[in-house]
Design an enzyme around this catalytic site. Sequence first.
Site, short mmCIF file in Angstrom:
data_model
loop_
_atom_site.label_atom_id
_atom_site.label_comp_id
_atom_site.label_asym_id
_atom_site.label_seq_id
_atom_site.Cartn_x
_atom_site.Cartn_y
_atom_site.Cartn_z
N ASP A 7 -26.67 37.54 4.02
CA ASP A 7 -26.07 37.94 2.70
C ASP A 7 -26.07 39.73 2.69
O ASP A 7 -27.14 40.24 2.66
CB ASP A 7 -26.93 37.78 1.53
CG ASP A 7 -26.57 38.20 0.20
OD1 ASP A 7 -25.23 38.39 0.07
OD2 ASP A 7 -26.98 38.61 -0.52
N GLU A 67 -21.76 36.06 4.41
CA GLU A 67 -20.85 36.11 3.11
C GLU A 67 -19.84 36.91 3.10
O GLU A 67 -20.09 38.11 3.67
CB GLU A 67 -21.94 36.15 1.91
CG GLU A 67 -21.04 35.82 0.64
CD GLU A 67 -22.01 35.97 -0.61
OE1 GLU A 67 -21.48 36.16 -1.73
OE2 GLU A 67 -23.21 35.97 -0.24
N ASP A 139 -31.94 37.95 -2.39
CA ASP A 139 -30.98 38.46 -1.34
C ASP A 139 -31.30 37.13 -0.08
O ASP A 139 -30.36 36.73 0.71
CB ASP A 139 -31.20 39.63 -0.87
CG ASP A 139 -30.74 40.63 -1.84
OD1 ASP A 139 -29.53 40.68 -2.04
OD2 ASP A 139 -31.78 41.48 -2.29
#
Length: 181
Positions: A7, A67, A139
């Site tokens: 992420d 992502e 996160d």
Amino acid sequence: MRILGIDPGLRTTGFGVLERHGHKLVYVASGTIKSNGNADLPSRLKTLYDGVSELVSTYRPDCASIEKVFVNVNPQSTLLLGQARGAVICGLMSGNLPVFEYTALQLKQAVVGYGRANKDQVQEMVVRLLNLEGKPGADASDALGVAICHAHGGETLAAMAGLAPQLAQKGLRVRRGRLVG
């Protein structure tokens, strides 16, 4: 198969490592890479690159999932996030890993079953799917989520998304993971 999920973020980049054995997912590790907010941008990007390169050499994943960037209201924030992603992807590629990219919608659909789920719902499902004793940080949880997304057939979703232009020419599109006309 060992999957490293990422992420990306300039301030904090989350990571999650899991293994897929058939239909079973096994948690390996998770955490964050933090860059010094007082440092100049090139130094912060190098911190991310070095951190991800170290993860690749430590955990030896078979592939990575990350992502995709969303367009923020603030163009400067979007640009900085894009630069952070670039540093992270370069770190992944330094280990010659195949890198798969997923949208937040795909991640939420794969983990929660609903593409508009909130962060708490994603975090709770990550805990359940991986049998974790405690909740990882936001996160790290998102990074584990993107790894779960890949483990749950994300390769197929990514391939279908890449075929979108060819499908559109034939009057088809991918909707909720299915081909529709």
